[in-house]
Write a protein that holds these residues in place. Structure first.
Motif, PDB file in Angstrom:
ATOM      1  N   ASN A 130       0.824  -1.178   0.055  1.00  0.00           N
ATOM      2  CA  ASN A 130      -0.142   0.042  -0.195  1.00  0.00           C
ATOM      3  C   ASN A 130       0.968   1.242  -0.043  1.00  0.00           C
ATOM      4  OD1 ASN A 130      -1.310   2.268   1.631  1.00  0.00           O
ATOM      5  ND2 ASN A 130      -2.801   1.031   1.067  1.00  0.00           N
ATOM      6  N   PRO A 131       0.676   2.125  -1.002  1.00  0.00           N
ATOM      7  CA  PRO A 131       1.584   3.377  -1.185  1.00  0.00           C
ATOM      8  C   PRO A 131       1.650   4.198   0.083  1.00  0.00           C
ATOM      9  CG  PRO A 131      -0.189   3.616  -2.691  1.00  0.00           C
ATOM     10  CD  PRO A 131      -0.482   2.098  -2.049  1.00  0.00           C
ATOM     11  N   GLU A 132       0.247   4.315   0.612  1.00  0.00           N
ATOM     12  CA  GLU A 132       0.360   5.447   1.806  1.00  0.00           C
ATOM     13  C   GLU A 132       1.076   5.009   3.021  1.00  0.00           C
ATOM     14  OE1 GLU A 132      -0.855   8.583   4.056  1.00  0.00           O
ATOM     15  OE2 GLU A 132      -0.919   8.406   1.717  1.00  0.00           O
ATOM     16  N   VAL A 133       0.831   3.669   3.349  1.00  0.00           N
ATOM     17  CA  VAL A 133       1.618   2.942   4.574  1.00  0.00           C
ATOM     18  C   VAL A 133       3.357   3.124   4.228  1.00  0.00           C
ATOM     19  CG1 VAL A 133       2.010   0.994   5.685  1.00  0.00           C
ATOM     20  CG2 VAL A 133      -0.155   1.491   5.162  1.00  0.00           C
ATOM     21  N   TYR A 134       3.488   2.810   3.071  1.00  0.00           N
ATOM     22  CA  TYR A 134       4.927   2.924   2.755  1.00  0.00           C
ATOM     23  C   TYR A 134       5.596   4.335   2.875  1.00  0.00           C
ATOM     24  CZ  TYR A 134       9.344   2.027   0.483  1.00  0.00           C
ATOM     25  OH  TYR A 134      10.799   2.180   0.364  1.00  0.00           O
ATOM     26  N   ARG A 135       4.525   5.301   2.298  1.00  0.00           N
ATOM     27  CA  ARG A 135       4.909   6.786   2.542  1.00  0.00           C
ATOM     28  C   ARG A 135       5.003   6.910   4.058  1.00  0.00           C
ATOM     29  NH1 ARG A 135       2.708  11.326   3.880  1.00  0.00           N
ATOM     30  NH2 ARG A 135       0.727  10.375   4.357  1.00  0.00           N
ATOM     31  N   GLN A 136       4.217   6.764   4.710  1.00  0.00           N
ATOM     32  CA  GLN A 136       4.273   6.955   6.068  1.00  0.00           C
ATOM     33  C   GLN A 136       5.502   6.516   6.949  1.00  0.00           C
ATOM     34  OE1 GLN A 136       0.378   5.611   7.559  1.00  0.00           O
ATOM     35  NE2 GLN A 136      -0.686   7.154   6.621  1.00  0.00           N
ATOM     36  N   VAL A 137       5.734   5.335   6.551  1.00  0.00           N
ATOM     37  CA  VAL A 137       7.054   4.717   7.225  1.00  0.00           C
ATOM     38  C   VAL A 137       8.183   5.119   6.666  1.00  0.00           C
ATOM     39  CG1 VAL A 137       8.372   2.354   7.482  1.00  0.00           C
ATOM     40  CG2 VAL A 137       5.845   2.315   7.540  1.00  0.00           C
ATOM     41  N   MET A 138       8.237   5.548   5.564  1.00  0.00           N
ATOM     42  CA  MET A 138       9.411   6.503   4.838  1.00  0.00           C
ATOM     43  C   MET A 138       9.575   7.807   5.742  1.00  0.00           C
ATOM     44  SD  MET A 138      10.125   7.076   0.747  1.00  0.00           S
ATOM     45  CE  MET A 138       8.567   8.287   0.743  1.00  0.00           C
ATOM     46  N   GLU A 139       8.748   8.227   6.003  1.00  0.00           N
ATOM     47  CA  GLU A 139       8.533   9.655   6.634  1.00  0.00           C
ATOM     48  C   GLU A 139       9.223   9.339   7.979  1.00  0.00           C
ATOM     49  OE1 GLU A 139       4.941  11.399   6.207  1.00  0.00           O
ATOM     50  OE2 GLU A 139       5.060  12.186   4.281  1.00  0.00           O
ATOM     51  N   GLU A 140       8.986   8.184   8.644  1.00  0.00           N
ATOM     52  CA  GLU A 140       9.400   8.019  10.003  1.00  0.00           C
ATOM     53  C   GLU A 140      10.962   7.615   9.690  1.00  0.00           C
ATOM     54  OE1 GLU A 140       6.997   5.265  11.505  1.00  0.00           O
ATOM     55  OE2 GLU A 140       5.027   6.566  11.515  1.00  0.00           O
ATOM     56  N   SER A 141      11.640   6.979   8.635  1.00  0.00           N
ATOM     57  CA  SER A 141      12.829   6.452   8.621  1.00  0.00           C
ATOM     58  C   SER A 141      13.531   6.919   7.669  1.00  0.00           C
ATOM     59  CB  SER A 141      12.387   4.894   8.629  1.00  0.00           C
ATOM     60  OG  SER A 141      13.508   4.030   8.158  1.00  0.00           O
ATOM     61  N   ALA A 142      14.777   7.662   8.347  1.00  0.00           N
ATOM     62  CA  ALA A 142      15.688   8.162   7.273  1.00  0.00           C
ATOM     63  C   ALA A 142      16.447   6.977   6.371  1.00  0.00           C
ATOM     64  CB  ALA A 142      16.798   9.114   8.149  1.00  0.00           C
ATOM     65  N   PRO A 143      16.702   5.809   6.864  1.00  0.00           N
ATOM     66  CA  PRO A 143      17.329   4.883   6.222  1.00  0.00           C
ATOM     67  C   PRO A 143      16.374   4.374   4.969  1.00  0.00           C
ATOM     68  CG  PRO A 143      17.948   4.355   8.419  1.00  0.00           C
ATOM     69  CD  PRO A 143      16.730   5.484   8.382  1.00  0.00           C
ATOM     70  N   LEU A 144      15.044   4.188   5.343  1.00  0.00           N
ATOM     71  CA  LEU A 144      14.203   3.827   4.277  1.00  0.00           C
ATOM     72  C   LEU A 144      14.091   4.863   3.323  1.00  0.00           C
ATOM     73  CD1 LEU A 144      12.403   1.677   3.200  1.00  0.00           C
ATOM     74  CD2 LEU A 144      10.377   2.680   4.262  1.00  0.00           C
ATOM     75  N   ALA A 145      14.001   6.098   3.618  1.00  0.00           N
ATOM     76  CA  ALA A 145      13.846   7.214   2.655  1.00  0.00           C
ATOM     77  C   ALA A 145      15.117   7.417   1.739  1.00  0.00           C
ATOM     78  CB  ALA A 145      13.506   8.523   3.595  1.00  0.00           C
ATOM     79  N   ASN A 146      16.293   7.414   2.103  1.00  0.00           N
ATOM     80  CA  ASN A 146      17.464   7.258   1.602  1.00  0.00           C
ATOM     81  C   ASN A 146      17.602   6.226   0.589  1.00  0.00           C
ATOM     82  OD1 ASN A 146      18.297   9.591   3.060  1.00  0.00           O
ATOM     83  ND2 ASN A 146      19.808   8.338   4.510  1.00  0.00           N
TER      84      ASN A 146
END
Length: 222
Positions: free
Chosen positions: A110-126
């Motif tokens: 789900n893209p919304e869930v992934y976006r939320q986790v990505m906003e919380e996690s710098a490693p995942l965002a990078n």
């Protein structure tokens, strides 16, 4: 737990996520299947979700208003497609069509869930940004090929790439399908293939192209 272990293989930063974040991603992932020739996403603002290929092969392409297509990249087992979840990237707008080149099984997050986790996690965002940069580099490389490479070189390179993917010198592709990959007209492909055949590089058969000399194709592709 088994689902989390499989998802972790797609994300090198999985161990840097908290247990809650891992659980959220795993809970938002579902296995989906599509048969060869099936369309996962037609563009037009679609936001399917994050696609993680388990088996099979997908083709990401762009289509003109007239219906002419060009292949942007392929997705093989272990690959991730972000453009199918472009709505989670506020500054990214794409019109990507996703087609199954083989019977394909994939995880869909789900893209919304992934976006939320990505906003919380710098490693995942990078990691996500690096993945996006890699895909954009592939697309820019393709643009450069279209702008600066002659069609005979592009066709030779495509045939070699296809032979590598299929692990065979016999490619069951029509001239129309090849044209769709390269973003050109069928007549252009037919003319080039007849030239290749005259030079002893390929043999043309109904619905197939047989490579006779990979070396000659490599020399032409440069």
């Amino acid at each position: 737990m088994e689902q989390e272990m499989e998802l972790s293989a797609y994300f090198p930063v999985w161990d840097q996520l908290s247990a809650r974040q891992q659980n959220r991603l795993a809970g938002a992932a579902r296995i989906r299947k599509v048969e060869q020739g099936g369309i996962l996403q037609e563009g037009r603002g679609d936001c399917l979700g994050l696609v993680l290929v388990r088996r099979g092969r997908l083709r990401a392409c762009s289509a003109s208003p007239e219906g002419r297509q060009i292949t942007l990249y392929r997705l093989l087992p272990g690959d991730i497609c972000l453009f199918s979840a472009s709505c989670m990237m506020r500054s990214l707008q794409t019109e990507i069509l996703l087609e199954a080149e083989r019977d394909t099984e994939f995880w869909l997050i789900n893209p919304e869930v992934y976006r939320q986790v990505m906003e919380e996690s710098a490693p995942l965002a990078n990691f996500t940004n690096e993945l996006m940069a890699g895909r954009l580099s592939e697309v820019m490389w393709l643009v450069e090929q279209i702008m600066w490479q002659s069609m005979d070189k592009r066709l030779a390179a495509f045939l070699l790439e296809e032979a590598g993917l299929e692990e065979s010198d016999t490619l069951t592709l029509t001239h129309e399908q090849i044209a769709g990959h390269l973003g050109t007209a069928r007549e252009v492909v037919t003319r080039m293939l007849k030239y290749f055949q005259g030079e002893g590089m390929v043999r043309l058969r109904r619905g197939a192209v047989e490579i006779l000399s990979r070396e000659k194709l490599r020399q032409l592709a440069g």
